[in-house]
Design a protein around this motif. Structure first.
Motif, PDB file in Angstrom:
ATOM      1  N   GLN A 235       8.562  -2.839 -10.421  1.00  0.00           N
ATOM      2  CA  GLN A 235       7.411  -3.344  -9.680  1.00  0.00           C
ATOM      3  C   GLN A 235       7.458  -4.862  -9.540  1.00  0.00           C
ATOM      4  N   GLU A 236       8.009  -5.533 -10.518  1.00  0.00           N
ATOM      5  CA  GLU A 236       8.148  -6.984 -10.410  1.00  0.00           C
ATOM      6  C   GLU A 236       9.136  -7.357  -9.314  1.00  0.00           C
ATOM      7  N   GLN A 237      10.195  -6.585  -9.167  1.00  0.00           N
ATOM      8  CA  GLN A 237      11.153  -6.846  -8.097  1.00  0.00           C
ATOM      9  C   GLN A 237      10.524  -6.613  -6.720  1.00  0.00           C
ATOM     10  N   ILE A 238       9.713  -5.573  -6.623  1.00  0.00           N
ATOM     11  CA  ILE A 238       9.026  -5.305  -5.354  1.00  0.00           C
ATOM     12  C   ILE A 238       8.093  -6.454  -4.999  1.00  0.00           C
ATOM     13  N   LYS A 239       7.370  -6.970  -5.978  1.00  0.00           N
ATOM     14  CA  LYS A 239       6.487  -8.111  -5.726  1.00  0.00           C
ATOM     15  C   LYS A 239       7.288  -9.316  -5.220  1.00  0.00           C
ATOM     16  N   LYS A 243       6.769 -11.005  -1.533  1.00  0.00           N
ATOM     17  CA  LYS A 243       6.478 -12.441  -1.441  1.00  0.00           C
ATOM     18  C   LYS A 243       7.503 -13.146  -0.554  1.00  0.00           C
ATOM     19  N   TYR A 244       8.761 -12.804  -0.738  1.00  0.00           N
ATOM     20  CA  TYR A 244       9.834 -13.415   0.051  1.00  0.00           C
ATOM     21  C   TYR A 244       9.625 -13.128   1.533  1.00  0.00           C
ATOM     22  N   ALA A 245       9.273 -11.885   1.849  1.00  0.00           N
ATOM     23  CA  ALA A 245       9.035 -11.507   3.240  1.00  0.00           C
ATOM     24  C   ALA A 245       7.821 -12.230   3.807  1.00  0.00           C
ATOM     25  N   ALA A 246       6.767 -12.311   3.011  1.00  0.00           N
ATOM     26  CA  ALA A 246       5.534 -12.960   3.488  1.00  0.00           C
ATOM     27  C   ALA A 246       5.777 -14.419   3.837  1.00  0.00           C
ATOM     28  N   GLU A 247       6.665 -15.076   3.123  1.00  0.00           N
ATOM     29  CA  GLU A 247       7.001 -16.464   3.415  1.00  0.00           C
ATOM     30  C   GLU A 247       7.690 -16.599   4.763  1.00  0.00           C
ATOM     31  N   ARG A 248       8.157 -15.474   5.293  1.00  0.00           N
ATOM     32  CA  ARG A 248       8.813 -15.441   6.603  1.00  0.00           C
ATOM     33  C   ARG A 248       7.968 -14.668   7.611  1.00  0.00           C
ATOM     34  N   TYR A 249       6.700 -14.485   7.286  1.00  0.00           N
ATOM     35  CA  TYR A 249       5.731 -13.799   8.154  1.00  0.00           C
ATOM     36  C   TYR A 249       6.190 -12.388   8.512  1.00  0.00           C
ATOM     37  N   LEU A 313       1.076  -2.891  -4.909  1.00  0.00           N
ATOM     38  CA  LEU A 313       2.332  -3.630  -4.743  1.00  0.00           C
ATOM     39  C   LEU A 313       2.525  -4.158  -3.330  1.00  0.00           C
ATOM     40  N   PHE A 314       2.001  -3.421  -2.350  1.00  0.00           N
ATOM     41  CA  PHE A 314       2.240  -3.752  -0.948  1.00  0.00           C
ATOM     42  C   PHE A 314       0.910  -4.065  -0.255  1.00  0.00           C
ATOM     43  N   PRO A 315       0.683  -5.315   0.117  1.00  0.00           N
ATOM     44  CA  PRO A 315      -0.572  -5.660   0.795  1.00  0.00           C
ATOM     45  C   PRO A 315      -0.640  -5.191   2.242  1.00  0.00           C
ATOM     46  N   SER A 316       0.431  -4.640   2.768  1.00  0.00           N
ATOM     47  CA  SER A 316       0.449  -4.157   4.151  1.00  0.00           C
ATOM     48  C   SER A 316      -0.725  -3.234   4.430  1.00  0.00           C
ATOM     49  N   LYS A 317      -1.318  -3.373   5.623  1.00  0.00           N
ATOM     50  CA  LYS A 317      -2.395  -2.456   6.002  1.00  0.00           C
ATOM     51  C   LYS A 317      -1.835  -1.077   6.310  1.00  0.00           C
ATOM     52  N   PHE A 318      -0.499  -0.998   6.506  1.00  0.00           N
ATOM     53  CA  PHE A 318       0.152   0.280   6.813  1.00  0.00           C
ATOM     54  C   PHE A 318       0.870   0.850   5.592  1.00  0.00           C
TER      55      PHE A 318
END
Length: 532
Positions: A235-239, A243-249, A313-318
């Motif tokens: 779960q830490e790796q998923i976070k 985070k890495y993806a969010a920094e790239r929108y 773990l995933f803030p995505s609305k989907f």
């Protein structure tokens, strides 16, 4: 002398045009206002509005990683007035839209928060390393007005059939960002392996993440390597990935398959199936007849607990819940499933899948999430708010049916956007052999807006996605070979105006793109672009 100057200006204009035309995906509109260029050096300043620090960092990190150049940077109000790169947020721009201007005063990118980030992707393609001055860049004068055609621009990576490190997933996220994509779907579980740590159910990764062998060759195979294979993400790796993806929108969309493609889960917890038999994580491709037992209330307890951890773990609305290729054989013979049908007045076994989909959708809706499903979900005329990924064939049937019932549709056709299919008829590597050739030209010419869709329903087609199924991709270099240059072609389908898409001009732009692949140390298929 006048003639010489005229020819010189024409040459400069032509060079500017060639350089700007190398941008992939091609922008909505480019204007050449005047002749000239500026030079960016390590002493050049990046100044940015507060909302745009992520974009500034990305620009700096890219230049440092690939060119060894690091610019000074500062938030607006604390910068050198002679700064040459200025990033400005403006609420007047629609989401993902931007304006990029290069003139004698510097580089100016103005837009929405995400738009400025996409403007940076265009700028990076305009920056030409200087031959005269080491560690500096030449940028020619230009003005670009740009915005995407579709709001959903995605790529899916299957990490179940073959497992990939988080470093490679980050690399794939970067590739998506360079192409202005904004969604990255992770196919986290299937018959061949469960890849996500679920603390409520530790056997999912203790047992479900590992198979005792893998078929050799194209399905049905010519043998088995009999080697234990697997892995999973903590779960830490998923976070860290999120985070890495969010920094790239980029939004990471998790996919948890149900009710089919669940053999790895059944292997860990046999009571979830109809037969409670000796399940094993699949060592072959395709899909199993063993699926979740919809008549068993414990299955819904399991799914809800899994979803509880997934949404943390995933803030995505989907949340993608699969729904494809689910056989009903076991349900026909299962007393619990038959009892469920009688109790809920379900007339056919296929209706059990509809029941499960609605129940999980309602559960997630209470948590503020929406579901995405594969287009088989439409076969039972389900009443749902689910977003539909239309994948079968050319996607047109699912698109027409989905939009006619006011479902948001994401086009992801197996005949056009499945990147496990061969790129030419003479493909010399191991590839999926059941879908025909998906050439670069076929990808580029795919049109997400199906002509048979009711014109009043076109608003429901929100975008498209390429899928990277990895049955025959067991290492990062093979994945890169299969996605490039087809991902570059796809990016123009979802970003660029239809009127701006031109196959011959795209081939010209690809000559610069090949150099970028080399810069990124990315493998790619070098076959002639016209090969089919």
């Amino acid at each position: 002398m006048r003639s010489f100057i005229t020819y010189l200006l024409l040459f400069i204009s032509l060079f500017q045009n060639i350089l700007a035309q190398s941008i992939i995906p091609t922008p909505s509109n480019m204007v050449f206002c005047e002749y000239g260029e500026i030079t960016l050096t390590p002493s050049s300043f990046i100044c940015f509005d507060k909302k745009l620090e992520k974009s500034s960092n990305f620009l700096n990190d890219y230049c440092q990683q690939y060119y060894g150049v690091k610019f000074n940077q500062a938030e607006r109000g604390n910068y050198n007035t002679n700064s040459l790169i200025r990033l400005k947020y403006s609420s007047k721009y629609k989401k993902d839209s931007y304006k990029l201007t290069v003139n004698q005063k510097g580089v100016f990118i103005e837009g929405s928060e995400t738009g400025v980030f996409y403007g940076i992707q265009s700028l990076l393609q305009l920056m030409e390393p200087s031959k005269a001055n080491e560690n500096s860049f030449i940028v020619h004068f230009v003005t670009i007005y740009d915005s995407p055609r579709f709001t959903y621009r995605g790529i899916m990576l299957d990490v179940s059939r073959h497992f990939f490190s988080i470093d490679f997933i980050k690399k794939m996220i970067d590739y998506a960002a360079y192409h202005k994509l904004n969604y990255f779907q992770l196919h986290l579980c299937d018959d061949q392996g469960w890849r996500l740590e679920i603390k409520s159910y530790p056997r999912l990764t203790q047992i479900g993440a590992w198979r005792n062998g893998t078929i050799i060759g194209v399905y049905p195979g010519v043998g088995n390597d009999n080697k234990r294979y697997g892995g999973y993400y903590t779960q830490e790796q998923i976070k860290e990935i999120v985070k890495y993806a969010a920094e790239r929108y980029i939004t990471i969309i998790p996919e948890i398959e149900m009710p089919g493609h669940c053999l790895a889960a059944l292997s860990a917890y046999p009571y979830l199936g109809c037969t409670h038999s000796n399940y094993q994580v699949s060592q072959i491709w395709g899909y199993s007849k063993d699926v979740l037992c919809v008549g068993n209330d414990s299955v819904f307890t399991f799914l809800e607990k899994v979803m509880n951890e997934v949404i943390q773990l995933f803030p995505s609305k989907f949340i993608h819940i699969g729904g494809d290729e689910c056989p009903t054989d076991r349900w026909k013979q299962c007393p619990k499933c038959q009892a469920r049908m009688k109790k809920e007045r379900i007339s056919t076994e296929r209706g059990l899948q509809t029941y499960l989909t609605k129940r999980i959708e309602n559960y997630l809706k209470k948590k503020g999430r929406k579901i995405i499903v594969w287009d088989e979900t439409l076969d039972d005329d389900i009443k749902t708010d689910a977003y539909i990924m239309s994948w079968r064939g050319d996607g047109s049937s699912g698109c027409v049916k989905g939009t006619s019932t006011n479902h948001k549709v994401i086009m992801t056709p197996s005949y056009g956007f499945y990147l496990d299919y061969p790129q030419t008829a003479k493909e010399d590597s191991l590839v999926a052999n059941w879908g025909g050739v998906t050439s670069v030209k076929k990808v580029y010419n795919f049109e997400p807006v199906v002509t048979s869709v009711n014109p009043k329903k076109l608003k429901y087609v929100i975008g498209a996605q390429v899928n990277v199924w990895t049955e025959y991709m067991n290492n990062p270099k093979k994945v890169e070979y299969m996605i490039f240059p087809r991902l570059s072609a796809m990016s123009e389908v979802v970003w660029s105006p239809k009127s701006e898409r031109d196959w011959n001009k795209f081939k010209q732009r690809m000559q610069s793109q090949y150099k970028r692949y080399l810069l990124w140390n990315a493998n790619y298929n070098p076959t002639d672009l016209d090969s089919e």
